[in-house]
Design an enzyme around this catalytic site. Sequence first.
Site, PDB file in Angstrom:
ATOM      1  N   HIS A   1      -2.474  -1.280  -4.232  1.00 53.26           N
ATOM      2  CA  HIS A   1      -3.932  -1.310  -4.347  1.00 53.26           C
ATOM      3  C   HIS A   1      -4.449   0.119  -4.290  1.00 53.26           C
ATOM      4  O   HIS A   1      -3.683   1.066  -4.144  1.00 53.26           O
ATOM      5  CB  HIS A   1      -4.585  -2.195  -3.272  1.00 53.26           C
ATOM      6  CG  HIS A   1      -4.392  -1.719  -1.856  1.00 53.26           C
ATOM      7  ND1 HIS A   1      -4.868  -2.405  -0.767  1.00 53.26           N
ATOM      8  CD2 HIS A   1      -3.780  -0.619  -1.332  1.00 53.26           C
ATOM      9  CE1 HIS A   1      -4.563  -1.767   0.347  1.00 53.26           C
ATOM     10  NE2 HIS A   1      -3.908  -0.680   0.025  1.00 53.26           N
TER      11      HIS A   1
ATOM     12  N   SER B   8       0.825  -1.195   0.000  1.00 51.42           N
ATOM     13  CA  SER B   8       0.000   0.000   0.000  1.00 51.42           C
ATOM     14  C   SER B   8       0.870   1.260   0.000  1.00 51.42           C
ATOM     15  O   SER B   8       1.675   1.453  -0.909  1.00 51.42           O
ATOM     16  CB  SER B   8      -0.955  -0.062   1.204  1.00 51.42           C
ATOM     17  OG  SER B   8      -1.905   0.952   1.162  1.00 51.42           O
TER      18      SER B   8
END
EC number: 3.4.21.92
Length: 200
Positions: A128, A103
Amino acid sequence: MSPIMDALVPMVVEQTSRGERSYDIYSRLLKERVIFLTGQVEDHMANLVVAQLLFLESENPDKDIFLYINSPGGSVTAGMSIYDTMQFIKPNVSTVCMGQACSMGAFLLAGGAAGKRYVLPNSRVMIHQPLGGFQGQASDIQIHAQEILTIKQKLNNLLAEHTGQPLEVIERDTDRDNFMSAEQAVEYGIVDAVLSHRGA
């Protein structure tokens, strides 16, 4: 850090012309221009990393800084404060993934100086889209949903810039959790090389 973790941090003793001097291991490595970004990316941790980056720039603006990352991700705003400082300061910031960079951790890994972004062989990287949660009046929820979409677009544009991937590829690949091995992270352009041994 918790009091228990503080007690477990090793101390390093150095001999100087004035006698012995002891440092905690992280302070000693900071002298070598090494910063650790470990755990959740949040405001307090981001402030510490930013302060260390600014300190090392003031010590020597022409010498590289090494940012070691082992993070599951976290707050976008905290991460962006680190990212913006990395881009702002004069020294190149070389990023190294050890363990995982997921992330926001992966975003910061990719944001290192081009040609100086590395991953250790058994690490993993995950990209993501940003996560968000909000409750309240419908109109406020709509405002926050729009802000998350704006942040998503900004992060995708920057990731495309750092990886060399087309924006539509980034948008597709960040739609869900997308895990990569060290070799896949190199192929994708998040890092430049896998480090398996220190050079001679």
